[in-house]
Write a protein that holds these residues in place. Structure first.
Motif, PDB file in Angstrom:
ATOM      1  N   ASP A 282     -52.457  31.298  74.473  1.00 27.14           N
ATOM      2  CA  ASP A 282     -52.942  32.052  73.327  1.00 27.14           C
ATOM      3  C   ASP A 282     -54.282  32.687  73.674  1.00 27.14           C
ATOM      4  OD1 ASP A 282     -53.789  33.060  70.944  1.00 27.14           O
ATOM      5  OD2 ASP A 282     -53.479  31.220  69.785  1.00 27.14           O
ATOM      6  N   ARG A 283     -54.312  34.027  73.761  1.00 27.65           N
ATOM      7  CA  ARG A 283     -55.548  34.715  74.123  1.00 27.65           C
ATOM      8  C   ARG A 283     -56.149  35.460  72.935  1.00 27.65           C
ATOM      9  NH1 ARG A 283     -56.738  36.032  80.207  1.00 27.65           N
ATOM     10  NH2 ARG A 283     -55.590  34.359  81.187  1.00 27.65           N
ATOM     11  N   SER A 284     -55.859  35.026  71.721  1.00 31.15           N
ATOM     12  CA  SER A 284     -56.514  35.603  70.563  1.00 31.15           C
ATOM     13  C   SER A 284     -58.001  35.280  70.622  1.00 31.15           C
ATOM     14  CB  SER A 284     -55.904  35.060  69.276  1.00 31.15           C
ATOM     15  OG  SER A 284     -56.152  33.674  69.157  1.00 31.15           O
ATOM     16  N   SER A 285     -58.780  36.051  69.893  1.00 27.80           N
ATOM     17  CA  SER A 285     -60.240  35.914  69.963  1.00 27.80           C
ATOM     18  C   SER A 285     -60.722  34.533  69.555  1.00 27.80           C
ATOM     19  CB  SER A 285     -60.900  36.976  69.077  1.00 27.80           C
ATOM     20  OG  SER A 285     -60.609  38.265  69.563  1.00 27.80           O
ATOM     21  N   GLU A 286     -59.998  33.880  68.667  1.00 29.60           N
ATOM     22  CA  GLU A 286     -60.426  32.562  68.204  1.00 29.60           C
ATOM     23  C   GLU A 286     -59.983  31.438  69.141  1.00 29.60           C
ATOM     24  OE1 GLU A 286     -58.853  33.020  64.069  1.00 29.60           O
ATOM     25  OE2 GLU A 286     -60.855  32.325  63.541  1.00 29.60           O
ATOM     26  N   ARG A 287     -59.183  31.758  70.123  1.00 30.75           N
ATOM     27  CA  ARG A 287     -58.643  30.719  71.014  1.00 30.75           C
ATOM     28  C   ARG A 287     -59.027  30.911  72.475  1.00 30.75           C
ATOM     29  NH1 ARG A 287     -56.349  26.210  68.373  1.00 30.75           N
ATOM     30  NH2 ARG A 287     -55.858  26.925  66.281  1.00 30.75           N
ATOM     31  N   TRP A 288     -59.380  32.110  72.846  1.00 29.61           N
ATOM     32  CA  TRP A 288     -59.644  32.393  74.250  1.00 29.61           C
ATOM     33  C   TRP A 288     -61.108  32.796  74.448  1.00 29.61           C
ATOM     34  CZ3 TRP A 288     -57.956  31.694  78.993  1.00 29.61           C
ATOM     35  CH2 TRP A 288     -58.510  32.458  80.022  1.00 29.61           C
ATOM     36  N   PRO A 289     -61.764  32.282  75.491  1.00 29.05           N
ATOM     37  CA  PRO A 289     -61.266  31.265  76.410  1.00 29.05           C
ATOM     38  C   PRO A 289     -61.363  29.869  75.813  1.00 29.05           C
ATOM     39  CG  PRO A 289     -63.467  31.931  77.058  1.00 29.05           C
ATOM     40  CD  PRO A 289     -63.083  32.806  75.898  1.00 29.05           C
TER      41      PRO A 289
ATOM     42  N   LEU B 191     -70.370  33.632  75.390  1.00 30.97           N
ATOM     43  CA  LEU B 191     -69.066  33.952  74.817  1.00 30.97           C
ATOM     44  C   LEU B 191     -69.148  34.136  73.306  1.00 30.97           C
ATOM     45  CD1 LEU B 191     -67.273  31.431  77.093  1.00 30.97           C
ATOM     46  CD2 LEU B 191     -66.897  33.882  77.135  1.00 30.97           C
ATOM     47  N   PHE B 192     -69.999  33.374  72.654  1.00 30.55           N
ATOM     48  CA  PHE B 192     -70.187  33.534  71.215  1.00 30.55           C
ATOM     49  C   PHE B 192     -70.752  34.924  70.908  1.00 30.55           C
ATOM     50  CE2 PHE B 192     -72.807  33.186  67.374  1.00 30.55           C
ATOM     51  CZ  PHE B 192     -71.865  32.695  66.471  1.00 30.55           C
ATOM     52  N   LEU B 193     -71.757  35.340  71.661  1.00 31.62           N
ATOM     53  CA  LEU B 193     -72.369  36.645  71.416  1.00 31.62           C
ATOM     54  C   LEU B 193     -71.395  37.785  71.678  1.00 31.62           C
ATOM     55  CD1 LEU B 193     -75.933  36.118  72.939  1.00 31.62           C
ATOM     56  CD2 LEU B 193     -75.188  35.832  70.568  1.00 31.62           C
ATOM     57  N   GLN B 194     -70.532  37.630  72.681  1.00 37.06           N
ATOM     58  CA  GLN B 194     -69.526  38.657  72.963  1.00 37.06           C
ATOM     59  C   GLN B 194     -68.648  38.931  71.746  1.00 37.06           C
ATOM     60  OE1 GLN B 194     -67.252  37.258  76.296  1.00 37.06           O
ATOM     61  NE2 GLN B 194     -68.767  37.889  77.823  1.00 37.06           N
ATOM     62  N   LYS B 195     -68.356  37.882  70.999  1.00 41.08           N
ATOM     63  CA  LYS B 195     -67.420  37.995  69.889  1.00 41.08           C
ATOM     64  C   LYS B 195     -68.089  38.387  68.575  1.00 41.08           C
ATOM     65  CE  LYS B 195     -64.492  34.498  72.048  1.00 41.08           C
ATOM     66  NZ  LYS B 195     -63.293  35.315  72.277  1.00 41.08           N
TER      67      LYS B 195
ATOM     68  N   GLN C  27     -66.016  29.239  83.639  1.00 40.83           N
ATOM     69  CA  GLN C  27     -65.695  30.384  84.494  1.00 40.83           C
ATOM     70  C   GLN C  27     -66.196  31.700  83.899  1.00 40.83           C
ATOM     71  OE1 GLN C  27     -61.467  30.345  85.749  1.00 40.83           O
ATOM     72  NE2 GLN C  27     -61.364  28.335  84.760  1.00 40.83           N
ATOM     73  N   TRP C  28     -66.355  31.743  82.574  1.00 38.42           N
ATOM     74  CA  TRP C  28     -66.635  33.009  81.910  1.00 38.42           C
ATOM     75  C   TRP C  28     -68.050  33.098  81.337  1.00 38.42           C
ATOM     76  CZ3 TRP C  28     -63.597  37.064  82.535  1.00 38.42           C
ATOM     77  CH2 TRP C  28     -62.284  36.846  82.950  1.00 38.42           C
ATOM     78  N   THR C  29     -68.812  32.026  81.395  1.00 37.35           N
ATOM     79  CA  THR C  29     -70.183  32.082  80.898  1.00 37.35           C
ATOM     80  C   THR C  29     -71.118  32.490  82.026  1.00 37.35           C
ATOM     81  OG1 THR C  29     -71.796  30.903  79.543  1.00 37.35           O
ATOM     82  CG2 THR C  29     -70.866  29.705  81.415  1.00 37.35           C
TER      83      THR C  29
END
Length: 387
Positions: A2-9, A103-107, A16-18
């Protein structure tokens, strides 16, 4: 996955993404002792608060990690937030929160700016329904999820504040739920006109395949916007009379709509919106009024033609570059448009979308880097110094 915004990553993918310096900071804190911290999150320009997907992701990933975060939203969803004003504070383990900041700021940031843009477009044209057609302009499905959500926030605020129609739908099934719909909206792309070989034939094929869907027909493929619009109306007079037929103008900026040039565009506006041509303030605004592509004059030209031919209930749907600036011009030209399909509420200046988070308290004691003391003006009681 599930790569929805509330689930991914998910929790496993966060390192790996921070940003690497956040992961290494977490390592340092793990070694020398954790503390409770409070982050204040703000932006450098006015926005509408659109936090649902960011906070949903934060809640999901902290549950996966077995950590707790106290969230204090200082505004409600859709409220106006001034530049530099904290929108939300996050309090929890420094070791846990450090890796989540990026990741929080990205969203959060881009959603808030897009919601602001969507709101102002709807307020400028309260009688127009908007469709969020942003998906093709987004950098992947996660961004498309964020931007559709943002349009829904801006549209809902416009309905509350200005009795505007707002954003009533969008292009994709995956994000239709933000607009309380079961599926996306839309009828045909230009490729179907090319496949059919004529605008009328494409309309026939679509209606035969989807008889219960209102028929909205693109009319600019062959450069005969007026001729093809009338031909479709004459082919489907019942739908036209019922208000179930629409013509979509999507003429590109390389030419005028059929029957117009510079002088005739001036003439159209003189007949229908005399004040508009006397009120433009820039060459860009003048182009929106009487230039090539989908101008205010083009929309009035189409409306005049349909009405004169006996099709006053045929709707006009406009697309092609309907940004906040273009919508403002259409408002003072009183452009006769029923629906606007747009992805141009997406932020133009991406650096304006950067949300920023600063720690303002360590173990409840206020402390912030020099120059950001303004963040201490609005913070939870728990981190205020004793009086």
């Amino acid at each position: 996955m599930d790569r929805s915004s509330e689930r991914w990553p998910g929790a496993a993918e966060v390192p790996q993404w921070t940003d690497k310096y956040f992961s290494r900071t977490a390592d340092v804190v793990r070694r020398f002792g954790d503390v409770s911290v409070t982050y204040a999150v703000f932006m450098r320009r006015p926005v509408l608060y659109a936090p649902r997907l960011a906070l949903g992701w934060l809640r999901h990933v902290t549950e996966e990690r077995g950590t707790e975060v106290v969230v204090d939203s200082l505004y409600k969803e859709g409220e106006w937030v001034g530049a530099g004003e904290p929108m939300v504070t996050l309090t929890g383990s420094f070791m846990a929160l450090s890796e989540l900041e990026t990741l929080f700021l990205q969203k959060l940031g881009a959603c808030c700016v897009a919601a602001y843009n969507a709101f102002h477009m709807c307020m400028d044209l309260p009688g127009v329904a908007f469709l969020a057609m942003d998906a093709r302009h987004c950098a992947g499905t996660e961004m498309a999820d964020l931007m559709a959500y943002a349009a829904s926030v801006g549209g809902k605020r416009a309905r509350r504040k200005g009795e505007a129609k707002g954003f009533i739908g969008n292009a994709t099934d995956a994000t239709a739920h933000y607009f309380d719909r079961a599926e996306g909206s839309g009828t045909m792309p230009h490729s179907l006109i090319g496949y059919a070989g004529s605008t009328v034939r494409a309309a026939e094929m679509f209606h035969e395949t989807h008889p219960d869907v209102d028929l909205v027909v693109l009319v600019d493929y062959f450069g005969r916007e007026i001729s093809d619009a009338l031909a479709v109306c004459r082919r489907f007079p019942e739908l036209a009379a019922q208000g179930r037929l629409g013509v979509r103008l999507d003429t590109h900026g390389g030419r005028y709509v059929e029957g117009l040039d510079t002088q005739s565009s001036y003439d159209v506006l003189e007949r229908n919106a005399r004040d508009a041509i006397r009120g433009y303030r820039s060459e860009t605004e003048l182009r929106y009024l009487i230039g090539t592509g989908v101008s205010a004059a083009a929309l009035w030209h189409m409306r005049e033609t349909l009405d004169h031919a006996g099709f006053p209930r045929t709707r006009i749907i406009a697309s092609s570059g309907f940004s906040p600036a273009k919508c403002r011009v259409m408002a003072y030209a009183k452009a006769p448009v029923d629906v606007i399909g747009t992805g141009s509420y997406l932020p133009e200046n991406w650096n304006e979308t950067y949300a920023t988070a600063d720690i303002i308290a360590y173990d409840g004691k206020p402390r912030v880097k020099v120059g950001r003391e303004f963040l201490l003006q609005r913070r939870p009681e728990a981190v205020r110094p004793p009086t």
